[in-house]
Design a protein around this motif. Structure first.
Motif, mmCIF file in Angstrom:
data_model
loop_
_atom_site.group_PDB
_atom_site.id
_atom_site.type_symbol
_atom_site.label_atom_id
_atom_site.label_comp_id
_atom_site.label_asym_id
_atom_site.label_seq_id
_atom_site.Cartn_x
_atom_site.Cartn_y
_atom_site.Cartn_z
ATOM 1 N N TYR A 37 0.818 -1.213 0.000
ATOM 2 C CA TYR A 37 0.000 0.000 0.000
ATOM 3 C C TYR A 37 0.853 1.266 0.000
ATOM 4 O O TYR A 37 0.567 2.202 -0.736
ATOM 5 N N LYS A 117 -9.108 -6.672 6.395
ATOM 6 C CA LYS A 117 -8.596 -5.852 5.288
ATOM 7 C C LYS A 117 -8.258 -6.748 4.081
ATOM 8 O O LYS A 117 -8.616 -6.436 2.942
ATOM 9 N N THR A 121 -10.665 -6.486 0.611
ATOM 10 C CA THR A 121 -10.015 -5.701 -0.435
ATOM 11 C C THR A 121 -9.916 -6.517 -1.714
ATOM 12 O O THR A 121 -9.525 -7.678 -1.674
#
Length: 122
Positions: A37, A117, A121
Motif C-alpha cells: 500500500y 482488510k 479488499t
C-alpha cells in the motif's frame, strides 16, 4: 530518494519493530501489506522486500530467489530494517511493562483487522 520516501521507510520499520517487540509480530503480517500500500509494490515484490528486511536474522537463503528475479527493493528494505531494529528495541522494552491480557488482546485485534482488510479488499 525523497524525504517522504526515506521517512516512510524508517517509520514503517519502527512501527513493525515496536509491534514485533510488543506482541511478537511485524514481519509478514504487517510489512507485506504496508509495502504493497505505501510503496505500491506487487505481492511478490512486497514478499521479497519483506524477506530482505529480515535477511540478517532470518532469510538469507529464502531471499536469494526473489533477489535473482528482481523482486527485492534493497533501498526500502534497508530503510525499514533500520527503523525495525530501533522500534523492536522500544517495543520489547515496553512489552515488559504491559499486562499479558493487553498483549494477547492487542495481538488478536491486529490479526482481525489485517484479516478483514485482506478479505474485503479486491
Amino acid at each position: 530518494m525523497s524525504p517522504a520516501y526515506i521517512f516512510g521507510g524508517l517509520l514503517l520499520g519502527a512501527t513493525a519493530g515496536v509491534l514485533s517487540g510488543i506482541i511478537g509480530i511485524g514481519g509478514g503480517i504487517l510489512l507485506i501489506p504496508a509495502l504493497a500500500y505505501m510503496y505500491g509494490m506487487s505481492q511478490l515484490k512486497a514478499q521479497g522486500t519483506s524477506l530482505a528486511i529480515l535477511l540478517l536474522p532470518v532469510g538469507f537463503f529464502a531471499v536469494l530467489p526473489y533477489y535473482r528475479d528482481g523482486q527485492v527493493d534493497i533501498k526500502v528494505a534497508a530503510l525499514v530494517a533500520i527503523g525495525f531494529a530501533v522500534g523492536g528495541w522500544f517495543g520489547g522494552t515496553w512489552a515488559q511493562h504491559l499486562p499479558a491480557i493487553v498483549l494477547r488482546r492487542g495481538f488478536a485485534a491486529l490479526l482481525v483487522i489485517v484479516a478483514a482488510k485482506l478479505f474485503f479488499t479486491k
